[in-house]
Design a protein around this motif. Sequence first.
Motif, PDB file in Angstrom:
ATOM      1  N   ALA A 330      17.045  -3.654  -5.274  1.00 64.47           N
ATOM      2  CA  ALA A 330      16.604  -5.035  -5.461  1.00 64.47           C
ATOM      3  C   ALA A 330      17.531  -5.699  -6.478  1.00 64.47           C
ATOM      4  CB  ALA A 330      15.158  -5.083  -5.926  1.00 64.47           C
ATOM      5  N   GLY A 331      18.716  -6.130  -6.026  1.00 63.90           N
ATOM      6  CA  GLY A 331      19.656  -6.803  -6.914  1.00 63.90           C
ATOM      7  C   GLY A 331      20.209  -5.845  -7.950  1.00 63.90           C
ATOM      8  N   GLN A 332      20.031  -6.206  -9.218  1.00 66.11           N
ATOM      9  CA  GLN A 332      20.545  -5.372 -10.295  1.00 66.11           C
ATOM     10  C   GLN A 332      19.630  -4.195 -10.605  1.00 66.11           C
ATOM     11  OE1 GLN A 332      21.108  -8.100 -13.571  1.00 66.11           O
ATOM     12  NE2 GLN A 332      23.236  -8.475 -12.993  1.00 66.11           N
ATOM     13  N   GLY A 333      18.458  -4.148 -10.009  1.00 68.04           N
ATOM     14  CA  GLY A 333      17.517  -3.073 -10.289  1.00 68.04           C
ATOM     15  C   GLY A 333      17.050  -2.381  -9.030  1.00 68.04           C
ATOM     16  N   VAL A 334      15.983  -1.635  -9.195  1.00 67.71           N
ATOM     17  CA  VAL A 334      15.383  -0.887  -8.082  1.00 67.71           C
ATOM     18  C   VAL A 334      13.891  -1.196  -8.071  1.00 67.71           C
ATOM     19  CG1 VAL A 334      14.870   1.405  -7.168  1.00 67.71           C
ATOM     20  CG2 VAL A 334      17.108   0.950  -8.179  1.00 67.71           C
ATOM     21  N   ARG A 335      13.371  -1.533  -6.884  1.00 65.91           N
ATOM     22  CA  ARG A 335      11.950  -1.826  -6.745  1.00 65.91           C
ATOM     23  C   ARG A 335      11.238  -0.603  -6.175  1.00 65.91           C
ATOM     24  NH1 ARG A 335       8.937  -3.784  -2.555  1.00 65.91           N
ATOM     25  NH2 ARG A 335      10.846  -4.120  -1.343  1.00 65.91           N
ATOM     26  N   THR A 336      10.061  -0.314  -6.704  1.00 58.92           N
ATOM     27  CA  THR A 336       9.265   0.814  -6.232  1.00 58.92           C
ATOM     28  C   THR A 336       8.234   0.321  -5.242  1.00 58.92           C
ATOM     29  OG1 THR A 336       9.561   1.982  -8.330  1.00 58.92           O
ATOM     30  CG2 THR A 336       7.751   2.703  -6.917  1.00 58.92           C
ATOM     31  N   SER A 337       8.325   0.813  -4.016  1.00 55.73           N
ATOM     32  CA  SER A 337       7.375   0.444  -2.965  1.00 55.73           C
ATOM     33  C   SER A 337       6.354   1.572  -2.821  1.00 55.73           C
ATOM     34  CB  SER A 337       8.110   0.215  -1.629  1.00 55.73           C
ATOM     35  OG  SER A 337       7.189  -0.081  -0.592  1.00 55.73           O
ATOM     36  N   TRP A 338       5.108   1.282  -3.164  1.00 51.88           N
ATOM     37  CA  TRP A 338       4.079   2.307  -3.171  1.00 51.88           C
ATOM     38  C   TRP A 338       3.468   2.481  -1.790  1.00 51.88           C
ATOM     39  CZ3 TRP A 338       3.753   5.086  -7.504  1.00 51.88           C
ATOM     40  CH2 TRP A 338       4.259   4.537  -8.667  1.00 51.88           C
ATOM     41  N   SER A 339       3.203   3.727  -1.435  1.00 54.08           N
ATOM     42  CA  SER A 339       2.585   4.037  -0.147  1.00 54.08           C
ATOM     43  C   SER A 339       1.073   3.895  -0.268  1.00 54.08           C
ATOM     44  CB  SER A 339       2.945   5.461   0.282  1.00 54.08           C
ATOM     45  OG  SER A 339       2.246   5.826   1.444  1.00 54.08           O
ATOM     46  N   LEU A 340       0.462   3.174   0.684  1.00 56.95           N
ATOM     47  CA  LEU A 340      -0.984   2.962   0.669  1.00 56.95           C
ATOM     48  C   LEU A 340      -1.685   3.772   1.756  1.00 56.95           C
ATOM     49  CD1 LEU A 340      -1.048  -0.919   0.110  1.00 56.95           C
ATOM     50  CD2 LEU A 340      -1.140   0.910  -1.594  1.00 56.95           C
ATOM     51  N   ASP A 341      -0.961   4.702   2.380  1.00 60.16           N
ATOM     52  CA  ASP A 341      -1.548   5.479   3.468  1.00 60.16           C
ATOM     53  C   ASP A 341      -2.466   6.584   2.974  1.00 60.16           C
ATOM     54  OD1 ASP A 341      -0.149   3.904   5.207  1.00 60.16           O
ATOM     55  OD2 ASP A 341       1.556   5.303   5.346  1.00 60.16           O
ATOM     56  N   GLN A 342      -2.209   7.085   1.762  1.00 61.65           N
ATOM     57  CA  GLN A 342      -3.004   8.209   1.285  1.00 61.65           C
ATOM     58  C   GLN A 342      -4.387   7.748   0.841  1.00 61.65           C
ATOM     59  OE1 GLN A 342      -1.120   9.914  -2.121  1.00 61.65           O
ATOM     60  NE2 GLN A 342      -1.121   8.044  -3.301  1.00 61.65           N
ATOM     61  N   GLN A 343      -5.290   8.700   0.659  1.00 62.57           N
ATOM     62  CA  GLN A 343      -6.652   8.411   0.256  1.00 62.57           C
ATOM     63  C   GLN A 343      -6.684   8.147  -1.253  1.00 62.57           C
ATOM     64  OE1 GLN A 343      -9.286   8.087   2.288  1.00 62.57           O
ATOM     65  NE2 GLN A 343     -10.576   7.511   0.544  1.00 62.57           N
ATOM     66  N   TRP A 344      -6.983   6.916  -1.614  1.00 66.37           N
ATOM     67  CA  TRP A 344      -7.039   6.567  -3.012  1.00 66.37           C
ATOM     68  C   TRP A 344      -8.441   6.781  -3.563  1.00 66.37           C
ATOM     69  CZ3 TRP A 344      -2.838   5.153  -5.935  1.00 66.37           C
ATOM     70  CH2 TRP A 344      -1.655   4.896  -5.218  1.00 66.37           C
ATOM     71  N   PRO A 345      -8.568   7.118  -4.828  1.00 74.67           N
ATOM     72  CA  PRO A 345      -9.913   7.296  -5.401  1.00 74.67           C
ATOM     73  C   PRO A 345     -10.662   5.972  -5.447  1.00 74.67           C
ATOM     74  CG  PRO A 345      -8.230   7.355  -7.127  1.00 74.67           C
ATOM     75  CD  PRO A 345      -7.502   7.367  -5.814  1.00 74.67           C
ATOM     76  N   THR A 346     -11.976   6.056  -5.306  1.00 77.78           N
ATOM     77  CA  THR A 346     -12.814   4.865  -5.351  1.00 77.78           C
ATOM     78  C   THR A 346     -13.300   4.618  -6.773  1.00 77.78           C
ATOM     79  OG1 THR A 346     -14.784   6.169  -4.864  1.00 77.78           O
ATOM     80  CG2 THR A 346     -13.596   5.219  -2.986  1.00 77.78           C
ATOM     81  N   VAL A 347     -13.586   3.361  -7.050  1.00 78.87           N
ATOM     82  CA  VAL A 347     -14.047   2.949  -8.378  1.00 78.87           C
ATOM     83  C   VAL A 347     -15.340   2.180  -8.210  1.00 78.87           C
ATOM     84  CG1 VAL A 347     -13.517   1.600 -10.457  1.00 78.87           C
ATOM     85  CG2 VAL A 347     -11.679   2.833  -9.253  1.00 78.87           C
ATOM     86  N   THR A 348     -16.337   2.532  -8.992  1.00 75.99           N
ATOM     87  CA  THR A 348     -17.609   1.838  -8.990  1.00 75.99           C
ATOM     88  C   THR A 348     -17.753   1.048 -10.296  1.00 75.99           C
ATOM     89  OG1 THR A 348     -18.649   3.560  -7.659  1.00 75.99           O
ATOM     90  CG2 THR A 348     -20.118   2.091  -8.885  1.00 75.99           C
TER      91      THR A 348
END
Length: 355
Positions: A330-348
Amino acid sequence: MDGGVGEAARARTAMTGPLPATPAGPRQVARRAAERALPPGTPRRDVARAAWQSVRELRATTHRLRQVWTLPGLVEAGPPSYARWRRSHDASRSELAQQREQSRTAAQQPAVLVVVLAGGADSGPALTASLDSVRRQSWTHWRLAVALPSAAVEVEAGPDVAVHPAGPGGQAAAVGAAVAAAGTDFVVLLEAGDTLAPDCLYSVALASHRDPLVDLVVWDDDLVVEGRRTDPRFRPSWSPDLLTGADYVGRSFALRCSRFTHAGGLRDGFGDAATWDLLLRADLPAERVARVPRVLGHVARRPDLAGPEGVRAVQEHLDRAGLAATAVAAGQGVRTSWSLDQQWPTVTVVIPTRH
């Protein structure tokens, strides 16, 4: 004592004869002309002296007013030039002399290895500039080494310079050999043409003295273009997250040699991102990093883009951390693209209420 000095001066004159007169400079000529036009003790001379003193005081007052008081649309204080700014921030001769004395008498004297990464066969003047900047350091406990990029490049070793040829691992292996042979506390990596401020290594030693657990010392730098210092880069405090997105440290750092070895040293094939990759693999917490908010380095060039080597360094860092993410340029830097396919923990979220 004065009599002794006078006798010595007369003895030298007797042996060598009178010294030839030194040609008068422009200031001396102007001073003599003023003395002829305004003889000492005359009213005209007193008036002229008072007028000149008034002009000097007016200049000083105007300068102070511009610094502390402005009126929108009337007196606007412009930004100071970088040359003016650094004149009040660079170490003075008296400060450097004090640092040399402290270097001589310090109870703890951490040694710093400076490894200069030689370029091609035509990089001789740039290499000499880097080496000379180390020889001018106020902290005298240093070692010098040159890491060659290939067998085709030859550099003559000197009494204070160790030359390490490129092995099967390329220039990175030569740097590793230099660190292993020096036995110093810290290592600084310079590209041929990079130079250090005279108090750079003193600042590294001082940071180590203040906190013996420090493994990394970083500082600010500027860019040297045709012999002129410009484009200063003032760095923020240590941030591993920011380092994941940009090589904001560059080559302006000193790394403890034990941490350098533990991280695996430099790796061949990373080009301009080699030191970025090194710091990512070092994986340092903030409490092991000291930042010196001063311009202590003068770099010959800065990479404009992160490049594929930088993306690769960040991606391998994410993989080592076990993070499901992809590094993208991403230009002069690097962008981190996070994967959303995995099972993320839930928050109540519980919101307590009272009726």
